[in-house]
Design a protein around this motif. Structure first.
Motif, PDB file in Angstrom:
ATOM      1  N   SER A  67       0.820  -1.225   0.000  1.00  0.00           N
ATOM      2  CA  SER A  67       0.000   0.000   0.000  1.00  0.00           C
ATOM      3  C   SER A  67       0.845   1.263   0.000  1.00  0.00           C
ATOM      4  CB  SER A  67      -0.936  -0.011   1.206  1.00  0.00           C
ATOM      5  OG  SER A  67      -0.195  -0.125   2.414  1.00  0.00           O
ATOM      6  N   LYS A  68       2.007   1.209  -0.632  1.00  0.00           N
ATOM      7  CA  LYS A  68       2.843   2.401  -0.718  1.00  0.00           C
ATOM      8  C   LYS A  68       2.154   3.452  -1.589  1.00  0.00           C
ATOM      9  CE  LYS A  68       6.508   0.565   1.401  1.00  0.00           C
ATOM     10  NZ  LYS A  68       7.023   1.038   2.696  1.00  0.00           N
ATOM     11  N   PRO A  69       2.228   4.741  -1.220  1.00  0.00           N
ATOM     12  CA  PRO A  69       1.596   5.793  -2.038  1.00  0.00           C
ATOM     13  C   PRO A  69       2.337   6.017  -3.345  1.00  0.00           C
ATOM     14  CG  PRO A  69       2.853   6.761  -0.245  1.00  0.00           C
ATOM     15  CD  PRO A  69       2.868   5.278  -0.009  1.00  0.00           C
ATOM     16  N   ARG A  70       1.682   6.703  -4.277  1.00  0.00           N
ATOM     17  CA  ARG A  70       2.296   6.986  -5.572  1.00  0.00           C
ATOM     18  C   ARG A  70       3.593   7.771  -5.405  1.00  0.00           C
ATOM     19  NH1 ARG A  70      -1.497   6.400  -9.889  1.00  0.00           N
ATOM     20  NH2 ARG A  70      -2.512   4.410  -9.415  1.00  0.00           N
ATOM     21  N   GLU A  71       3.646   8.638  -4.406  1.00  0.00           N
ATOM     22  CA  GLU A  71       4.858   9.433  -4.194  1.00  0.00           C
ATOM     23  C   GLU A  71       6.053   8.543  -3.871  1.00  0.00           C
ATOM     24  OE1 GLU A  71       1.983   9.923  -2.713  1.00  0.00           O
ATOM     25  OE2 GLU A  71       1.281  11.759  -3.722  1.00  0.00           O
ATOM     26  N   TYR A  72       5.806   7.459  -3.141  1.00  0.00           N
ATOM     27  CA  TYR A  72       6.904   6.547  -2.823  1.00  0.00           C
ATOM     28  C   TYR A  72       7.485   5.961  -4.101  1.00  0.00           C
ATOM     29  CZ  TYR A  72       9.339   2.317  -1.385  1.00  0.00           C
ATOM     30  OH  TYR A  72      10.291   1.341  -1.237  1.00  0.00           O
ATOM     31  N   TRP A  73       6.611   5.538  -4.989  1.00  0.00           N
ATOM     32  CA  TRP A  73       7.089   4.915  -6.222  1.00  0.00           C
ATOM     33  C   TRP A  73       7.801   5.932  -7.109  1.00  0.00           C
ATOM     34  CZ3 TRP A  73       7.455  -0.121  -6.846  1.00  0.00           C
ATOM     35  CH2 TRP A  73       6.700  -0.940  -6.016  1.00  0.00           C
ATOM     36  N   ASP A  74       7.286   7.138  -7.160  1.00  0.00           N
ATOM     37  CA  ASP A  74       7.950   8.167  -7.975  1.00  0.00           C
ATOM     38  C   ASP A  74       9.374   8.438  -7.506  1.00  0.00           C
ATOM     39  OD1 ASP A  74       5.661   8.434  -9.469  1.00  0.00           O
ATOM     40  OD2 ASP A  74       4.889  10.143  -8.329  1.00  0.00           O
ATOM     41  N   ASN A  75       9.608   8.290  -6.204  1.00  0.00           N
ATOM     42  CA  ASN A  75      10.929   8.598  -5.641  1.00  0.00           C
ATOM     43  C   ASN A  75      11.851   7.390  -5.530  1.00  0.00           C
ATOM     44  OD1 ASN A  75      10.207  11.322  -5.240  1.00  0.00           O
ATOM     45  ND2 ASN A  75       9.261  10.834  -3.256  1.00  0.00           N
ATOM     46  N   ASN A  76      11.308   6.175  -5.628  1.00  0.00           N
ATOM     47  CA  ASN A  76      12.121   4.993  -5.352  1.00  0.00           C
ATOM     48  C   ASN A  76      12.276   4.021  -6.521  1.00  0.00           C
ATOM     49  OD1 ASN A  76      12.812   4.877  -2.223  1.00  0.00           O
ATOM     50  ND2 ASN A  76      10.737   5.724  -2.433  1.00  0.00           N
ATOM     51  N   ARG A  77      11.562   4.223  -7.602  1.00  0.00           N
ATOM     52  CA  ARG A  77      11.797   3.380  -8.776  1.00  0.00           C
ATOM     53  C   ARG A  77      13.243   3.535  -9.250  1.00  0.00           C
ATOM     54  NH1 ARG A  77       6.671   5.428 -10.515  1.00  0.00           N
ATOM     55  NH2 ARG A  77       5.085   3.775 -10.566  1.00  0.00           N
ATOM     56  N   PHE A  78      13.840   2.438  -9.721  1.00  0.00           N
ATOM     57  CA  PHE A  78      15.207   2.505 -10.225  1.00  0.00           C
ATOM     58  C   PHE A  78      15.259   3.190 -11.589  1.00  0.00           C
ATOM     59  CE2 PHE A  78      16.837  -1.421  -7.715  1.00  0.00           C
ATOM     60  CZ  PHE A  78      16.350  -0.855  -6.546  1.00  0.00           C
ATOM     61  N   GLU A  79      14.131   3.184 -12.307  1.00  0.00           N
ATOM     62  CA  GLU A  79      14.010   3.935 -13.547  1.00  0.00           C
ATOM     63  C   GLU A  79      12.564   4.388 -13.675  1.00  0.00           C
ATOM     64  OE1 GLU A  79      14.996   1.435 -16.865  1.00  0.00           O
ATOM     65  OE2 GLU A  79      13.039   0.464 -16.890  1.00  0.00           O
ATOM     66  N   GLN A  80      12.344   5.530 -14.272  1.00  0.00           N
ATOM     67  CA  GLN A  80      10.999   6.085 -14.383  1.00  0.00           C
ATOM     68  C   GLN A  80      10.186   5.333 -15.427  1.00  0.00           C
ATOM     69  OE1 GLN A  80       9.723   8.475 -12.276  1.00  0.00           O
ATOM     70  NE2 GLN A  80      11.699   8.038 -11.273  1.00  0.00           N
ATOM     71  N   LEU A  81       8.880   5.264 -15.200  1.00  0.00           N
ATOM     72  CA  LEU A  81       7.984   4.669 -16.187  1.00  0.00           C
ATOM     73  C   LEU A  81       7.900   5.559 -17.404  1.00  0.00           C
ATOM     74  CD1 LEU A  81       4.995   3.549 -13.925  1.00  0.00           C
ATOM     75  CD2 LEU A  81       6.988   2.208 -14.614  1.00  0.00           C
ATOM     76  N   ASN A  82       7.772   4.913 -18.591  1.00  0.00           N
ATOM     77  CA  ASN A  82       7.522   5.728 -19.772  1.00  0.00           C
ATOM     78  C   ASN A  82       6.041   6.096 -19.825  1.00  0.00           C
ATOM     79  OD1 ASN A  82       6.090   3.542 -20.962  1.00  0.00           O
ATOM     80  ND2 ASN A  82       8.005   2.671 -21.706  1.00  0.00           N
ATOM     81  N   GLU A  83       5.655   6.847 -20.830  1.00  0.00           N
ATOM     82  CA  GLU A  83       4.299   7.402 -20.865  1.00  0.00           C
ATOM     83  C   GLU A  83       3.224   6.326 -20.928  1.00  0.00           C
ATOM     84  OE1 GLU A  83       3.439  10.529 -20.350  1.00  0.00           O
ATOM     85  OE2 GLU A  83       5.573  10.839 -19.970  1.00  0.00           O
ATOM     86  N   ASN A  84       3.453   5.258 -21.732  1.00  0.00           N
ATOM     87  CA  ASN A  84       2.385   4.252 -21.821  1.00  0.00           C
ATOM     88  C   ASN A  84       2.301   3.418 -20.552  1.00  0.00           C
ATOM     89  OD1 ASN A  84       4.535   2.500 -22.103  1.00  0.00           O
ATOM     90  ND2 ASN A  84       4.247   2.189 -24.292  1.00  0.00           N
ATOM     91  N   GLU A  85       3.417   3.234 -19.834  1.00  0.00           N
ATOM     92  CA  GLU A  85       3.369   2.517 -18.570  1.00  0.00           C
ATOM     93  C   GLU A  85       2.633   3.336 -17.512  1.00  0.00           C
ATOM     94  OE1 GLU A  85       7.538  -0.017 -19.072  1.00  0.00           O
ATOM     95  OE2 GLU A  85       7.523   1.949 -18.112  1.00  0.00           O
ATOM     96  N   LYS A  86       2.884   4.649 -17.477  1.00  0.00           N
ATOM     97  CA  LYS A  86       2.132   5.508 -16.563  1.00  0.00           C
ATOM     98  C   LYS A  86       0.648   5.453 -16.873  1.00  0.00           C
ATOM     99  CE  LYS A  86       5.889   8.881 -15.960  1.00  0.00           C
ATOM    100  NZ  LYS A  86       6.295  10.286 -16.220  1.00  0.00           N
ATOM    101  N   GLY A  87       0.339   5.354 -18.167  1.00  0.00           N
ATOM    102  CA  GLY A  87      -1.060   5.379 -18.573  1.00  0.00           C
ATOM    103  C   GLY A  87      -1.848   4.161 -18.154  1.00  0.00           C
ATOM    104  N   ILE A  88      -1.154   3.049 -17.852  1.00  0.00           N
ATOM    105  CA  ILE A  88      -1.885   1.839 -17.462  1.00  0.00           C
ATOM    106  C   ILE A  88      -2.693   2.087 -16.196  1.00  0.00           C
ATOM    107  CG2 ILE A  88      -1.650  -0.562 -16.736  1.00  0.00           C
ATOM    108  CD1 ILE A  88       0.811  -0.796 -18.431  1.00  0.00           C
ATOM    109  N   TYR A  89      -2.093   2.756 -15.206  1.00  0.00           N
ATOM    110  CA  TYR A  89      -2.797   3.011 -13.954  1.00  0.00           C
ATOM    111  C   TYR A  89      -4.040   3.872 -14.193  1.00  0.00           C
ATOM    112  CZ  TYR A  89       1.289   1.134 -11.542  1.00  0.00           C
ATOM    113  OH  TYR A  89       2.291   0.306 -11.094  1.00  0.00           O
ATOM    114  N   THR A  90      -3.879   4.912 -15.004  1.00  0.00           N
ATOM    115  CA  THR A  90      -5.014   5.784 -15.296  1.00  0.00           C
ATOM    116  C   THR A  90      -6.080   5.047 -16.091  1.00  0.00           C
ATOM    117  OG1 THR A  90      -3.514   7.683 -15.367  1.00  0.00           O
ATOM    118  CG2 THR A  90      -5.694   7.969 -16.344  1.00  0.00           C
ATOM    119  N   LEU A  91      -5.654   4.265 -17.063  1.00  0.00           N
ATOM    120  CA  LEU A  91      -6.582   3.540 -17.920  1.00  0.00           C
ATOM    121  C   LEU A  91      -7.435   2.555 -17.123  1.00  0.00           C
ATOM    122  CD1 LEU A  91      -7.626   2.708 -20.734  1.00  0.00           C
ATOM    123  CD2 LEU A  91      -5.744   1.077 -20.825  1.00  0.00           C
ATOM    124  N   ILE A  92      -6.787   1.779 -16.256  1.00  0.00           N
ATOM    125  CA  ILE A  92      -7.535   0.776 -15.503  1.00  0.00           C
ATOM    126  C   ILE A  92      -8.507   1.438 -14.540  1.00  0.00           C
ATOM    127  CG2 ILE A  92      -7.327  -1.151 -13.892  1.00  0.00           C
ATOM    128  CD1 ILE A  92      -6.497  -1.726 -16.792  1.00  0.00           C
TER     129      ILE A  92
END
Length: 836
Positions: A396-421
């Motif tokens: 249940s980590k917040p979105r801010e945690y993932w934005d700061n701790n991913r080893f590489e940033q998501l590209n645009e279509n990967e970010k869009g999966i969360y919004t799409l679903i």
């Protein structure tokens, strides 16, 4: 099977990013023949690929490039100037080198093993592979980020116009193109995780501690997530065989590689200030589990810096049209290399046609922050069970945690999966589609308003000679996959005997850490109790031999079973399961043509037709390397390649609750799957048991026969029910699947991708004179109560699997005991198998 059905039915949706340079085409010679396994690179870079079996290639980069270089032994290097950053349908012709005009067969045929500089380099890789990577240190620790994504691919106008997408057109807002295959795709599922991995090479143990996990798409389907995780198991390119989709592929870096691959030294260059060699490899034979691709290896250290592997189109693997792997390694010092990045793409499809639609499965793993030779003071660290549930903070980590701790940033279509679903969850049509998919995959129809599932749907109808057509309805409580309490119940009715049967069971998980489970239930039903050696202690369990629409003989040797059970189960350490249960059961014949009568001095006529018995059962199961899906009272295995050791002791107590017999039954079984590299997979199953004390037929150990035309595990396909009856026994089952190795060598048949399966089964047992005398059936021809005590019974089989990818047919031959009543010398069994 559920997972494949889930994939075939489900992946529907979108978003995008556009790379800077995309090139797609075919490499041919002057005779217009395609040239496979060519090296294609952006000039001045190490970004490249190899052409496939048909000479086709696709190359993409997020940088701007003006030229590509094409090369292969026996041909002049070609430098092609790109007219634009996106150029498709190229047809590039290579010219033959003048001095090698007569050696064209070397280009696409077998490369020499002697005096081959590529193989000389390969031998140096073998010599130093133990000095590269994590095996060089006593202890190690690192952080790992993993991303798994699934996409629907080959998006075209025809697909967009299908009726299923009416009202869902917004999902096609943007479509991306794969930088590996050049196909359009639409993301639908994304799973991310961050963990810390600890390892100790001295005690040979490793532990993966999850820090964070989040999902999009079908995130509530924990079985799917765990299955995906096992599907993309970690692999080491230095191993002789790489496990992918439960298949053992020959590694191009293995010592046996020179017998399976052609190697060509294609290029050399500086990579990270180290002189490196580029070696192209491709398979010597078609239809085997091999790769094609190339790798860069550093001089002096001879550690692989970069490698790509692509499964050849003719490889004997189902449902997967393409597999592509990339790995990059980091230099820690002058001699130590560790894995930096691992990327795998697979193209799931029903057919191997070039333009067929399918589903991409992508796995990206990034490694960093390596620490070495720091032993952990806690001696029990690796043995401690890491308990995680979906209620824990890691899920249940917040979105801010993932934005700061991913080893590489998501590209645009990967970010869009969360919004799409999130958007799709509000669309009624999507909810309906999702409901259908979940019903087909689980076998239960979910009634959300009542937190109840109806099913299992596939058990609704059955047939046997006693009940005739059998109709069954059932349900279970179901709020989430991780419910701590579950109640199941069913009722059934036979149209022939006109009797109602029923059963119910409740399970409660009291302690999550040690998985303490209390359960209890009751069942009053008809069952074939001679269909397995070790009885199922699950009160709702029913043997496969109890119902069959088609059989080889009469299915009338059925028993009325009225049983009440209470049990406690605990898992003190991972995969060690202890269970103590007590049941009281009443058994009697369900058929006028079948007798369970036994001699009894307490009966008025000296013969009893019904047996009452209290049993106390202790069982111990050990399942090393088993992975389980879920955290609730009901879990499911997430992998299949683990060994199973099981011991069960049953104690029957006389006179308690009017019980009839006093006895002890000890049973043991072991199942193991052996992966023998390129030779295939061997399944072994051994069972043994002994009953101490005098007992009637209903409590003896019956050699499990199979009177159907379908395959059931651990049964004898040419034995009838109750053909052999014992009080001590040993049973061995062997089955070897060659994974297509035999058919791949036979012209015309190799294209079918069928697989040869051979089997051997034997049963040895004994029955005491006292037990024969106790049973009245011992003097009749109906059940002669004989055991294979002098000569073990055996049968063997030869089968063909992977017919049309799903069908297996076995031809079974009886080895002895031909004089037994109604003995079958030959039989055919078939079954559906959904294997890769």
């Amino acid at each position: 099977m559920r997972f494949k059905l889930f994939l075939i039915c489900s992946f529907l949706f979108s978003f995008s990013i556009i790379a800077q340079t995309k090139v797609k085409g075919i490499i041919i010679d002057k005779y217009n023949e395609p040239i496979p396994y060519c090296s294609i690179q952006f000039k001045g870079s190490t970004e490249g690929t190899t052409s496939d079996d048909n000479g086709s290639f696709y190359l993409e980069s997020d940088k701007n490039w003006q030229e590509i270089s094409v090369s292969f032994i026996g041909y002049k290097n070609l430098i092609y100037k790109l007219e634009s950053n996106i150029q498709f349908n190229l047809k590039l012709t290579l010219e033959e080198e003048e001095e090698t005009l007569n050696a064209i067969t070397i280009v696409t045929g077998k490369q020499p093993k002697k005096n081959n500089p590529a193989i000389a380099i390969l031998r140096k890789i073998w010599a130093k592979k133990r000095k590269n990577g994590l095996k060089h240190f006593d202890q190690y620790k690192y952080k790992k980020y993993q991303k798994v994504e699934f996409d629907l691919n080959t998006i075209d106008e025809k697909l967009k116009k299908k009726r299923i997408f009416n009202g869902l057109e917004f999902v096609f807002k943007d479509v991306d193109t794969s930088n590996i295959t050049g196909k359009t795709f639409l993301p639908v599922f994304l799973n991310e995780s961050i963990s810390e991995v600890y390892g100790d090479n001295i005690i040979k143990k490793e532990k993966d501690v999850l820090i964070a996990n989040q999902n999009s798409g079908f995130s509530n389907n924990q079985q799917l997530i765990d299955y995906i995780d096992d599907l993309y198991a970690d692999y080491n390119i230095y191993d002789n065989y790489l496990k992918i989709f439960d298949k053992s592929f020959v590694s191009p870096l293995s010592k046996s590689g020179i017998n399976n691959y052609n190697y060509v030294l294609a290029d050399s260059a500086f990579i990270d200030k180290k002189w490196s060699y580029n070696i192209i490899y491709y398979p010597r034979r078609k239809n085997e589990l091999t790769f094609k691709g190339n790798f860069w290896v550093s001089d002096t250290t001879f550690a692989v810096k970069e490698i790509n592997l692509q499964v050849t189109k003719n490889a004997n693997i189902n449902w997967v049209k393409d597999v592509y792997i990339e790995q990059e390694f980091d230099i820690l010092n002058d001699s130590i290399f560790v894995l930096k990045r691992d990327y795998l793409l697979s193209d799931f499809s029903l057919t191997n046609k070039e333009n067929s639609r399918g589903v991409y499965g992508k796995k990206t793993t990034i490694y960093k922050d390596y620490v070495f030779n720091q032993p952990i003071e806690d001696k029990k660290f690796y043995d401690k069970k890491v308990f995680i549930s979906q209620e824990d903070d890691s899920y249940s980590k917040p979105r801010e945690y993932w934005d700061n701790n991913r080893f590489e940033q998501l590209n645009e279509n990967e970010k869009g999966i969360y919004t799409l679903i999130d958007t799709l969850q509000t669309v009624k049509k999507y909810k309906t589609i999702n409901k259908v998919i979940e019903t087909l995959s689980s076998g239960y129809f979910e009634i959300n308003s009542l937190n109840i599932d109806y099913g299992p749907l596939f058990s609704t109808f059955g047939f046997n000679d006693v009940e005739g057509l059998r109709v069954r309805v059932g349900a279970r409580t179901y709020k989430t996959t991780n419910d701590l309490f579950r109640l199941e119940a069913y009722t059934a009715y036979g149209l022939k005997d006109e009797k109602i049967k029923y059963g119910f069971q409740a399970k409660w998980l009291l302690n999550k850490k040690n998985r303490l489970i209390l359960s209890g239930g009751k069942r009053n039903d008809i069952e074939q109790i001679g269909a397995s050696l070790i009885a199922n202690t699950d009160v709702l369990g029913r043997s496969d031999g109890s119902s069959s629409l088609i059989s080889t003989g009469t299915n009338d040797k059925l028993t009325n079973v009225n049983i009440t059970t209470f049990a406690a189960q605990i898992e003190p350490t991972p995969n060690l399961v202890l269970k103590l249960s007590s049941n009281y059961k009443t058994l009697s014949s369900a058929s006028e043509t079948f007798s369970l009568d036994y001699n009894s001095i307490s009966s008025a006529n000296g013969v009893s037709s019904e047996m009452r018995q209290l049993e106390t059962i202790f069982s111990l199961g050990y399942y090393p390397k088993r992975k389980m899906s879920g955290f609730g009272v009901q879990r499911y295995p997430a992998n299949t390649d683990y060994a199973q050791y099981f011991t069960q002791i049953t104690r029957g107590s006389k006179d308690i609750f009017d019980s009839d017999f006093d006895y002890t039954k000890v049973q043991f079984s072991v199942f193991k799957l052996w992966k023998i590299g390129a030779l295939g997979r061997l399944k072994t199953s051994l069972e043994a048991g002994k009953t101490f004390g005098e007992v009637p037929l209903a409590l003896l150990s019956v050699a499990p026969g199979n009177q159907t035309y379908f395959m059931f595990s651990n049964t004898f396909n040419l034995l009838n029910f109750y053909e052999f009856v014992t009080d001590q026994y040993a049973s061995l089952h062997l089955e070897h699947n060659f994974n297509g190795r035999i058919f791949s060598r036979i012209p015309l048949l190799k294209k079918t991708k069928m697989r040869t399966v051979i089997g051997f089964k034997t049963f040895l047992g004994n029955i005491s004179d006292a037990n024969v005398a106790l049973n009245t059936t011992g003097n009749t021809a109906e059940i002669p109560l004989i055991a294979p005590s002098i000569e073990p019974y055996y049968e063997y089989s030869v089968g063909v699997a992977n017919i049309f990818k799903v069908l297996r047919v076995d031809f079974n031959f009886r080895g002895n005991y031909f004089d037994n009543a109604d003995a079958r010398r030959f039989g055919i069994t078939a079954g559906l198998e959904f294997n890769f």
